[in-house]
Design a protein around this motif. Structure first.
Motif, PDB file in Angstrom:
ATOM      1  N   HIS A 290       5.588   0.310  -8.358  1.00  0.00           N
ATOM      2  CA  HIS A 290       4.262   0.842  -8.045  1.00  0.00           C
ATOM      3  C   HIS A 290       4.123   1.219  -6.571  1.00  0.00           C
ATOM      4  N   ALA A 291       5.113   0.841  -5.756  1.00  0.00           N
ATOM      5  CA  ALA A 291       5.069   1.145  -4.327  1.00  0.00           C
ATOM      6  C   ALA A 291       5.926   2.352  -3.963  1.00  0.00           C
TER       7      ALA A 291
ATOM      8  N   ILE B  75       5.851   3.181   0.016  1.00  0.00           N
ATOM      9  CA  ILE B  75       4.706   2.622   0.732  1.00  0.00           C
ATOM     10  C   ILE B  75       5.165   1.335   1.407  1.00  0.00           C
ATOM     11  N   ILE B  76       4.962   1.240   2.731  1.00  0.00           N
ATOM     12  CA  ILE B  76       5.456   0.077   3.475  1.00  0.00           C
ATOM     13  C   ILE B  76       4.326  -0.759   4.071  1.00  0.00           C
ATOM     14  N   SER B  77       3.083  -0.372   3.803  1.00  0.00           N
ATOM     15  CA  SER B  77       1.954  -1.165   4.285  1.00  0.00           C
ATOM     16  C   SER B  77       0.763  -0.949   3.358  1.00  0.00           C
ATOM     17  N   PRO B  78      -0.127  -1.924   3.235  1.00  0.00           N
ATOM     18  CA  PRO B  78      -1.265  -1.774   2.315  1.00  0.00           C
ATOM     19  C   PRO B  78      -2.251  -0.694   2.731  1.00  0.00           C
ATOM     20  N   ASP B  79      -2.222  -0.286   4.031  1.00  0.00           N
ATOM     21  CA  ASP B  79      -3.150   0.744   4.486  1.00  0.00           C
ATOM     22  C   ASP B  79      -2.582   2.151   4.377  1.00  0.00           C
ATOM     23  N   GLY B  80      -1.445   2.316   3.685  1.00  0.00           N
ATOM     24  CA  GLY B  80      -1.014   3.650   3.302  1.00  0.00           C
ATOM     25  C   GLY B  80       0.070   4.321   4.113  1.00  0.00           C
ATOM     26  N   TYR B  81       0.812   3.584   4.938  1.00  0.00           N
ATOM     27  CA  TYR B  81       1.959   4.190   5.617  1.00  0.00           C
ATOM     28  C   TYR B  81       3.104   4.343   4.627  1.00  0.00           C
ATOM     29  N   ILE B  82       3.744   5.507   4.652  1.00  0.00           N
ATOM     30  CA  ILE B  82       4.809   5.834   3.701  1.00  0.00           C
ATOM     31  C   ILE B  82       6.016   6.343   4.465  1.00  0.00           C
ATOM     32  N   ILE B  83       7.198   5.840   4.109  1.00  0.00           N
ATOM     33  CA  ILE B  83       8.431   6.319   4.724  1.00  0.00           C
ATOM     34  C   ILE B  83       9.192   7.155   3.700  1.00  0.00           C
ATOM     35  N   THR B  84       9.781   8.247   4.181  1.00  0.00           N
ATOM     36  CA  THR B  84      10.574   9.125   3.321  1.00  0.00           C
ATOM     37  C   THR B  84      11.652   9.774   4.166  1.00  0.00           C
ATOM     38  N   ASN B  85      12.422  10.692   3.571  1.00  0.00           N
ATOM     39  CA  ASN B  85      13.427  11.433   4.331  1.00  0.00           C
ATOM     40  C   ASN B  85      12.795  12.625   5.040  1.00  0.00           C
ATOM     41  N   ASN B  86      13.316  12.940   6.206  1.00  0.00           N
ATOM     42  CA  ASN B  86      12.852  14.113   6.932  1.00  0.00           C
ATOM     43  C   ASN B  86      13.115  15.380   6.132  1.00  0.00           C
TER      44      ASN B  86
ATOM     45  N   LEU C  34       4.750   9.050   6.993  1.00  0.00           N
ATOM     46  CA  LEU C  34       3.531   9.685   6.513  1.00  0.00           C
ATOM     47  C   LEU C  34       2.412   8.660   6.434  1.00  0.00           C
ATOM     48  N   LYS C  35       1.173   9.149   6.256  1.00  0.00           N
ATOM     49  CA  LYS C  35       0.023   8.253   6.117  1.00  0.00           C
ATOM     50  C   LYS C  35      -0.970   8.882   5.148  1.00  0.00           C
ATOM     51  N   ILE C  36      -1.449   8.061   4.203  1.00  0.00           N
ATOM     52  CA  ILE C  36      -2.520   8.483   3.307  1.00  0.00           C
ATOM     53  C   ILE C  36      -3.694   7.527   3.457  1.00  0.00           C
ATOM     54  N   LYS C  37      -4.881   8.015   3.130  1.00  0.00           N
ATOM     55  CA  LYS C  37      -6.087   7.196   3.207  1.00  0.00           C
ATOM     56  C   LYS C  37      -6.565   6.888   1.792  1.00  0.00           C
ATOM     57  N   ALA C  38      -6.505   5.618   1.433  1.00  0.00           N
ATOM     58  CA  ALA C  38      -6.955   5.179   0.111  1.00  0.00           C
ATOM     59  C   ALA C  38      -8.170   4.272   0.265  1.00  0.00           C
ATOM     60  N   ASP C  39      -8.936   4.156  -0.807  1.00  0.00           N
ATOM     61  CA  ASP C  39     -10.151   3.353  -0.758  1.00  0.00           C
ATOM     62  C   ASP C  39      -9.869   1.854  -0.796  1.00  0.00           C
ATOM     63  N   ASP C  40      -8.723   1.471  -1.303  1.00  0.00           N
ATOM     64  CA  ASP C  40      -8.387   0.047  -1.392  1.00  0.00           C
ATOM     65  C   ASP C  40      -6.937  -0.154  -0.958  1.00  0.00           C
ATOM     66  N   ASP C  41      -6.559  -1.430  -0.832  1.00  0.00           N
ATOM     67  CA  ASP C  41      -5.189  -1.744  -0.436  1.00  0.00           C
ATOM     68  C   ASP C  41      -4.190  -1.250  -1.479  1.00  0.00           C
ATOM     69  N   LEU C  42      -3.066  -0.772  -0.997  1.00  0.00           N
ATOM     70  CA  LEU C  42      -2.037  -0.215  -1.873  1.00  0.00           C
ATOM     71  C   LEU C  42      -0.880  -1.199  -2.048  1.00  0.00           C
ATOM     72  N   PRO C  43      -0.181  -1.150  -3.184  1.00  0.00           N
ATOM     73  CA  PRO C  43       1.042  -1.946  -3.327  1.00  0.00           C
ATOM     74  C   PRO C  43       2.091  -1.444  -2.358  1.00  0.00           C
ATOM     75  N   TYR C  44       2.876  -2.327  -1.789  1.00  0.00           N
ATOM     76  CA  TYR C  44       3.879  -1.914  -0.807  1.00  0.00           C
ATOM     77  C   TYR C  44       5.117  -2.796  -0.930  1.00  0.00           C
ATOM     78  N   ILE C  45       6.196  -2.320  -0.321  1.00  0.00           N
ATOM     79  CA  ILE C  45       7.474  -3.052  -0.331  1.00  0.00           C
ATOM     80  C   ILE C  45       7.750  -3.563   1.071  1.00  0.00           C
ATOM     81  N   THR C  46       8.185  -4.809   1.168  1.00  0.00           N
ATOM     82  CA  THR C  46       8.516  -5.386   2.471  1.00  0.00           C
ATOM     83  C   THR C  46       9.967  -5.074   2.825  1.00  0.00           C
ATOM     84  N   PHE C  47      10.214  -4.906   4.122  1.00  0.00           N
ATOM     85  CA  PHE C  47      11.568  -4.644   4.596  1.00  0.00           C
ATOM     86  C   PHE C  47      12.439  -5.890   4.456  1.00  0.00           C
TER      87      PHE C  47
END
Length: 470
Positions: free
Chosen positions: A73-74, A111-122, A157-170
């Motif tokens: 889900h992340a 997704i790497i944080s509940p507030d919507g930071y996302i890492i991907t390939n350039n 990347l960053k998205i703005k969601a209304d609630d906390d998002l599922p994320y994966i820890t490093f």
């Protein structure tokens, strides 16, 4: 008639006697034999085993349910909408239209944080005019590009969601082991939320041939669309970002490659804190050893990184590292090739201190080295330049400039024929005065492709000369 009855009586009597003898003498022996044949054999072990040791009969298959549930889900679907110039048609010319077309590319992100930071390939978002993110529950967002790093092929990347998002820890990619089970989670062929399993086949792989990459290699199936997705261990910890495959067809045929999580995490932290990636360098050049190279260099080590030169003013020089030393280890990481070295240093910043284990004259030393920022930059046609000291500028009687540290090998003879050699001062590029290697790189990066290149250089005789290229 009487003879027939007598014959029947004798036959019956003989049968009774035979059956009685069988029951009395034969049947008990057969029963004993049957019991012996059906008794399970008992084997005596000939070696001692720990009762806790797992054997083949008790081995359980790896269970990926927990890892998949924590990660699926992340991992998001990334849509890149770019505007490209298509072929010019007759209608375009007739109506005066631009031949621009929308091009859509897809990939994955984590997704790497509940507030919507996302890492991907350039390469997934490169050239994007719009970036769309689709979550596993089909919610769609427009993403903001925070920053990129072309060298490691990472983007934030960053998205703005209304609630906390599922994320994966490093997780710690340095602790990942060859043979360890991993999952690749992504969106191959636009098939959302796909999980494949495999093992880590190798570490510190370089696909460029320039020793600048340090990938985790796996045999988990990765296909177009998986780029930017997660590589996780059985605990669901992020240990890599799936980036590339090796294939003659464009699809998976056996091996895939991921940027280690320690590198990805450092890139993200640098972009968020500094706006760009901070690179700490050791300040050595050289190459990996094997038996042939060891014989050539006169060393006994057949594994490690042989140092051919040490950069002036680098942390390595200040720590006492010398040409001819062999690097065997940095901190807790064994070094057998340059990608081991570059991969680990990619997780460090200027002013970080690393413990470098070297061998010199068959003796082992551990030297603490303070990493410094990049001391040189490569310029097209000219070669490698570095910041000039006051004494360098005073020698050529100039107030600004950078020092030519190494001429481009392809054009070195031409430069030297015109009185330009290592140690000369580059004072301006395209009319812009240069005071540092950062300024030199900025002018080159901002130059348009059709703009001519002009170098203003003080030659070995102290004379100012201008050189042009188109």
């Amino acid at each position: 008639m009487k003879k027939i009855l007598t014959l029947v009586f004798v036959s019956v009597l003989g049968g009774i006697i035979t059956l009685s003898a069988y029951k009395l003498f034969v049947e008990p022996d057969s029963t004993i034999a049957s019991n012996i044949e059906n008794t399970s054999p008992f084997f005596v072990p000939t070696a001692n085993y720990d009762a806790k040791t797992t054997n083949l009969l008790n081995t359980e298959s790896p269970n990926f349910i927990k890892a998949a549930d924590k990660t699926i889900h992340a991992v998001v679907h990334v849509k890149n909408t770019a505007v490209i110039s298509g072929p010019v048609t007759f209608e375009d010319l007739f109506f005066g239209r631009k031949s621009e077309r929308a091009q859509i590319g897809t990939g994955s992100g984590v997704i790497i944080s509940p507030d919507g930071y996302i890492i991907t390939n350039n390469h997934v978002i490169n050239g994007a005019k719009e970036i769309g993110i689709t979550l596993n529950d089909n919610r769609i967002y427009e993403a903001e590009l925070i920053g990129t790093d072309e060298k490691t092929d990472m983007a934030l990347l960053k998205i703005k969601a209304d609630d906390d998002l599922p994320y994966i820890t490093f997780g710690d990619s340095d602790q990942a082991q060859i043979g360890e089970w991993v999952l690749a989670v992504g969106n191959p062929f636009n098939l959302t939320s796909t999980v494949t399993a495999g093992i880590i086949s190798a570490k510190s792989r370089d696909l460029s041939g320039r020793n600048s990459q340090s990938f985790i290699q796996t045999d988990a199936a990765v296909n177009p669309g998986n780029s930017g997705g997660a590589l996780v261990n059985v605990n669901g910890d992020l240990i890599g970002i799936n980036t590339a495959i090796t294939s003659q067809t464009g699809s998976y045929i056996g091996y895939s490659f991921a940027v280690p999580s320690n590198i990805a995490r450092k890139v993200v932290e640098d972009i968020m804190e500094y706006g760009d990636v901070q690179t700490g360098i050791l300040g050595v050049t050289g190459g990996p050893l094997n038996s042939k190279a060891a014989e050539q260099f006169g060393v006994k080590d057949t594994q490690g990184f042989y140092i051919s030169s040490v950069e002036e003013d680098s942390g390595a020089e200040k720590a006492g590292i010398q040409s001819g030393d062999v690097i065997k280890r940095i901190d807790n990481v064994d070094i057998s090739k340059f990608s081991d070295l570059s991969g680990y240093l990619s997780t460090k910043r200027p002013n970080d201190v690393v413990n470098v284990t070297i061998t010199r004259d068959n003796k082992t030393k551990v030297l603490p080295v303070t990493l410094v920022k990049n001391l040189t930059v490569d310029l097209p046609i000219l070669g490698r330049v570095k910041d000039a000291k006051t004494s360098d500028l005073r020698k050529f009687k100039v107030k600004n400039g950078v020092k030519i540290a190494q001429l481009d090998g392809r054009y070195a003879s031409n430069w030297k024929a015109n009185g330009i050699e290592e140690g000369c001062i580059l004072t301006a590029i395209n009319g812009v005065e240069i005071n540092s290697i950062e300024e030199a790189k900025r002018v080159i990066d901002n130059k348009s492709s059709d703009e001519p290149l002009k170098f203003e250089i003080i030659n070995k005789n102290g004379e100012k000369e201008n050189f042009y290229w188109r």
